[in-house]
Design an enzyme around this catalytic site. Structure first.
Site, mmCIF file in Angstrom:
data_model
loop_
_atom_site.group_PDB
_atom_site.id
_atom_site.type_symbol
_atom_site.label_atom_id
_atom_site.label_comp_id
_atom_site.label_asym_id
_atom_site.label_seq_id
_atom_site.Cartn_x
_atom_site.Cartn_y
_atom_site.Cartn_z
ATOM 1 N N GLU A 247 0.919 -1.036 0.167
ATOM 2 C CA GLU A 247 -0.239 0.333 -0.228
ATOM 3 C C GLU A 247 0.759 1.344 -0.055
ATOM 4 O O GLU A 247 2.003 1.276 0.285
ATOM 5 C CB GLU A 247 -0.622 0.371 1.147
ATOM 6 C CG GLU A 247 -1.979 -0.898 1.452
ATOM 7 C CD GLU A 247 -2.606 -1.514 2.716
ATOM 8 O OE1 GLU A 247 -2.269 -0.328 4.343
ATOM 9 O OE2 GLU A 247 -2.606 -2.285 2.770
ATOM 10 N N LYS A 249 2.283 4.570 1.313
ATOM 11 C CA LYS A 249 2.185 4.798 3.364
ATOM 12 C C LYS A 249 2.703 6.766 2.776
ATOM 13 O O LYS A 249 3.338 7.006 2.716
ATOM 14 C CB LYS A 249 3.917 4.456 3.375
ATOM 15 C CG LYS A 249 3.893 4.856 4.895
ATOM 16 C CD LYS A 249 5.643 4.599 5.806
ATOM 17 C CE LYS A 249 5.725 4.786 7.090
ATOM 18 N NZ LYS A 249 4.907 5.749 7.633
ATOM 19 N N ARG A 254 -2.608 9.410 11.754
ATOM 20 C CA ARG A 254 -3.723 8.313 11.462
ATOM 21 C C ARG A 254 -4.585 8.282 12.274
ATOM 22 O O ARG A 254 -4.617 8.839 13.247
ATOM 23 C CB ARG A 254 -2.534 7.404 12.489
ATOM 24 C CG ARG A 254 -2.609 5.705 12.260
ATOM 25 C CD ARG A 254 -2.716 4.758 11.703
ATOM 26 N NE ARG A 254 -3.139 3.141 12.264
ATOM 27 C CZ ARG A 254 -1.950 2.016 12.266
ATOM 28 N NH1 ARG A 254 -0.455 2.284 12.389
ATOM 29 N NH2 ARG A 254 -2.483 0.675 12.316
ATOM 30 N N ARG A 269 -3.253 7.877 17.208
ATOM 31 C CA ARG A 269 -3.070 6.718 17.482
ATOM 32 C C ARG A 269 -2.481 6.783 18.531
ATOM 33 O O ARG A 269 -1.991 5.884 19.657
ATOM 34 C CB ARG A 269 -1.609 6.463 16.455
ATOM 35 C CG ARG A 269 0.190 7.294 17.008
ATOM 36 C CD ARG A 269 0.417 6.847 15.508
ATOM 37 N NE ARG A 269 1.595 5.893 15.945
ATOM 38 C CZ ARG A 269 2.625 5.921 14.755
ATOM 39 N NH1 ARG A 269 2.769 5.785 14.011
ATOM 40 N NH2 ARG A 269 4.175 5.674 15.214
ATOM 41 N N GLU A 299 -5.472 6.903 7.203
ATOM 42 C CA GLU A 299 -4.865 8.163 6.968
ATOM 43 C C GLU A 299 -5.111 9.013 6.661
ATOM 44 O O GLU A 299 -5.699 8.674 5.324
ATOM 45 C CB GLU A 299 -3.315 7.702 6.813
ATOM 46 C CG GLU A 299 -2.079 8.200 6.515
ATOM 47 C CD GLU A 299 -1.228 8.148 7.819
ATOM 48 O OE1 GLU A 299 -1.420 7.261 8.353
ATOM 49 O OE2 GLU A 299 0.047 8.939 7.884
ATOM 50 N N ARG A 416 4.562 -3.731 17.303
ATOM 51 C CA ARG A 416 5.206 -3.204 16.045
ATOM 52 C C ARG A 416 5.842 -4.696 15.540
ATOM 53 O O ARG A 416 6.344 -5.597 15.780
ATOM 54 C CB ARG A 416 6.274 -2.727 16.650
ATOM 55 C CG ARG A 416 6.882 -2.045 15.506
ATOM 56 C CD ARG A 416 8.123 -0.758 15.953
ATOM 57 N NE ARG A 416 7.565 0.750 16.055
ATOM 58 C CZ ARG A 416 6.673 1.493 15.655
ATOM 59 N NH1 ARG A 416 7.050 1.079 14.240
ATOM 60 N NH2 ARG A 416 6.710 2.656 15.623
HETATM 61 P P1 AMP Z 1 5.686 5.436 10.955
HETATM 62 O O1 AMP Z 1 5.200 5.966 11.863
HETATM 63 O O2 AMP Z 1 6.889 4.969 10.773
HETATM 64 O O3 AMP Z 1 6.858 4.000 12.263
HETATM 65 O O4 AMP Z 1 4.806 4.388 9.894
HETATM 66 C C1 AMP Z 1 3.936 3.384 10.680
HETATM 67 C C2 AMP Z 1 2.620 5.031 10.588
HETATM 68 O O5 AMP Z 1 2.511 5.086 9.020
HETATM 69 C C3 AMP Z 1 0.810 4.308 11.023
HETATM 70 O O6 AMP Z 1 0.750 4.339 12.478
HETATM 71 C C4 AMP Z 1 0.510 5.229 9.499
HETATM 72 O O7 AMP Z 1 0.142 6.978 10.753
HETATM 73 C C5 AMP Z 1 1.072 5.422 8.343
HETATM 74 N N1 AMP Z 1 0.859 4.782 7.564
HETATM 75 C C6 AMP Z 1 0.342 5.619 6.650
HETATM 76 N N2 AMP Z 1 0.251 4.530 5.570
HETATM 77 C C7 AMP Z 1 -0.193 3.832 5.988
HETATM 78 C C8 AMP Z 1 -0.893 2.366 5.223
HETATM 79 N N3 AMP Z 1 -0.986 2.142 4.316
HETATM 80 N N4 AMP Z 1 -0.718 1.373 6.026
HETATM 81 C C9 AMP Z 1 -0.708 1.258 7.553
HETATM 82 N N5 AMP Z 1 -0.391 2.592 7.961
HETATM 83 C C10 AMP Z 1 -0.313 3.699 7.210
#
Ligand code: AMP
Length: 555
Positions: A247, A249, A254, A269, A299, A416
């Protein structure tokens, strides 16, 4: 049960840093707590009177506490501040001044655990006129009846400084030990309920079975599933299996959407309720979600109204903080909701349902509306080439990268997990100069431990971050020795250093920053190597940083 017992437990917890000892102290304590006292005890051991799902805070400022201590002990506020400056701990101050006072007076009603718990909750609940006085009077009442050691821990609880090392992990293990239940189940239950007090009660009364049956509840926030980082598509497939769900990102924030009929609540979150800030998302959820009792994971990204271009997170973060003029900002920064997961449909929890089935349910329950409410862009693939193309396409649109998910995986709140991964572009390392540092603490007290790193702007150096990771003890020693001759100023533990040494620094991302003079900050800077062969004139300049930043944003 007397509160004194809990204060003594806190004393014992403080006297050891050994995790096992702390766990066993709490285990024994909660085993002996009555049904009524269990919840207050667990929450207060964690340094709070509210569970983590609650956004309520006790919220007492040091200033108010100082007033209350002064008035209870009969000393002047000035005196209290003077002692506070020496110890830095208002708990210790309360203990000390009350010790002196108590020797002179003979009284006090014994405080019970529930007296303290209920009174402190009242403090946070006061609102409106005369609030401060009411708060002070409750604190005074508690302190007046407290023994010195009780006063110490009551003061800390009220100002929110109880937790000196007793983390949630210890409390989780203590609950498991006390009631002979599985600690993983305790953690899972907490991730859904966000209330260790409630979890402990269920563990005591219903055991493992009770913990297993804890359900997601509408309008109560739960923790979200998180991803681990991978460095390549090959590694991504290793973690997710093939084919994987891939998907975009998105670079937004969130939002968990809870909906029942036309009632909608939005949680972040970090479990914050942001329903008021996003009336547009509430409206879209009502319009475009078909199901009536559901929880969706999404998101939300901001868009530029004129061009429809996706905006980076920094922009939409203004909307999260905004408490007034909401209508205006909704127009200025409209948003798109990208739904990527579903946790509940028709009131039924889907936490144990495999992702591929959840994806079907998302598709069945959403009517998509372009630029407003859509399903996150995804492909299902096992082809590296196709995934690379998808990754490049995602970056070109201004996204952070892609997510890879195992199609058979369940949804584990709060974790995680290895079957949800994120792939972001590797950032080109930067050559930067060290222009300042802080002396370390503890075993690193002899060394410079955290370094100001700076880029060039013509002949000047402008800070872009602070670096303390990626260094071995050897590195710290070496850098300290080499930088010492160039220290030009010392203030407290900080030193200014003439730029002489060039370091190659890796990082996750460049962000805009009001903190550093360069206007940018590196996220997670890490020393890759010391570039002895380089002169400071070769340090990367601000133009390069600007261009990397724009590139990273895909513009
Ligand atoms: P990180 O903050 O770098 O750990 O990445 C995880 C975050 O990416 C999640 O908490 C979401 O806010 C964001 N995110 C964006 N697109 C997606 C997606 N398609 N699936 C899950 N998380 C996503």
């Amino acid at each position: 049960m007397d509160y004194l017992k809990l204060a003594e437990l806190n004393e014992k917890l403080e006297s050891t840093s050994k995790r096992l000892e702390q766990t066993s102290l709490i285990t024994e304590f909660i085993k002996s707590a009555s049904k009524e006292n269990l919840r207050p005890v667990v929450l207060m051991v964690l340094g709070n009177v509210y569970p983590s799902y609650s956004r309520k805070k006790i919220g007492i400022a040091d200033k108010i506490m100082i007033k209350a201590i002064a008035s209870t002990s009969g000393r002047s506020e000035k005196e209290i501040v003077k002692i506070f400056k020496k110890t830095g701990d208002l708990g210790a101050v309360a203990e000390q001044v009350l010790k002196d006072k108590k020797q002179a007076t003979l009284f006090s009603k014994k405080l019970s655990i529930s007296d303290v718990f209920e009174d402190i909750k009242k403090i946070a609940d006061f609102e409106g006129k005369g609030t401060v006085d009411k708060k002070i009077s409750i604190i005074k009442k508690l302190l007046a009846n407290a023994s010195p050691v009780e006063a110490k821990h009551i003061a800390r609880l009220v100002i929110g400084t109880t937790r000196m090392g007793v983390g949630e992990g210890i409390v989780r293990d203590a609950i498991a030990g006390a009631f002979n239940v599985d600690s993983k189940k305790v953690e899972n239950a907490e991730n859904i309920l966000n209330d260790y007090g409630g979890v402990a009660e269920i563990a005591k009364l219903e055991g493992d079975k009770g913990l297993e049956s804890i359900k997601l509840e509408l309008f109560k926030p739960s923790k979200v599933l998180l991803a681990q980082r991978v460095e390549s598509i090959e590694e991504l497939f290793k973690r997710t299996g093939e084919p994987a769900d891939l998907e975009y990102k998105y670079d937004g924030f969130r939002v968990l959407i809870h909906k029942k009929g036309d009632k909608v609540k939005l949680f972040t979150r970090r479990l914050e309720d942001v329903t008021k800030q996003f009336p547009d998302v509430v409206e879209y959820s009502n319009k475009y979600i078909k199901d009536s009792r559901c929880i969706m994971d999404s998101e939300v990204i901001g868009i530029e109204p004129k061009t429809g271009r996706w905006l980076p997170f920094q922009k939409i973060s203004q909307r999260i903080k905004r408490k007034y003029d909401i209508k205006k900002i909704v127009k200025e920064i409209p948003v798109i909701v990208n739904v990527f997961d579903v946790l509940m449909i028709n009131g039924k929890s889907l936490l144990k349902t495999p992702l591929k089935e959840r994806i079907k349910l998302i598709e069945e329950n959403i009517t998509q509306e372009k630029n407003r409410f859509v399903i996150a862009k995804r492909i299902i693939s096992s082809d590296e080439k196709e995934v690379r193309k998808f990754f490049m396409e995602s970056l070109a649109l201004g996204n952070e990268g892609i997510m890879g998910k195992n199609l058979n995986s369940i949804y584990e709140p709060g974790l995680r997990v290895g079957y949800w991964v994120k792939l972001k572009p590797a950032m080109e390392p930067l050559d930067l100069a060290i222009t300042g540092a802080d002396w370390g603490k503890g075993k690193r007290a002899q060394w410079l431990a955290s370094f100001d790193i700076s880029c060039r702007k013509q002949d000047e150096f402008k800070r872009i971050g602070k670096m303390g990771t990626g260094l071995t003890d050897e590195n710290f020693k070496k850098l300290t020795k080499e930088l010492k001759p160039y220290i030009i100023r010392e203030k407290g533990t900080h030193v200014d250093i003439i730029p002489k040494i060039v370091v190659e620094v890796g990082y996750e991302e460049i962000q805009e920053s009001p903190t550093y003079e360069s206007g940018y900050a590196l996220r997670f800077p890490k020393l890759l190597q010391i570039r002895y062969e380089k002169d400071v004139s070769e340090v990367d300049d601000i133009e390069k940083i600007k261009s990397l930043y724009s590139h990273q944003r895909g513009k």
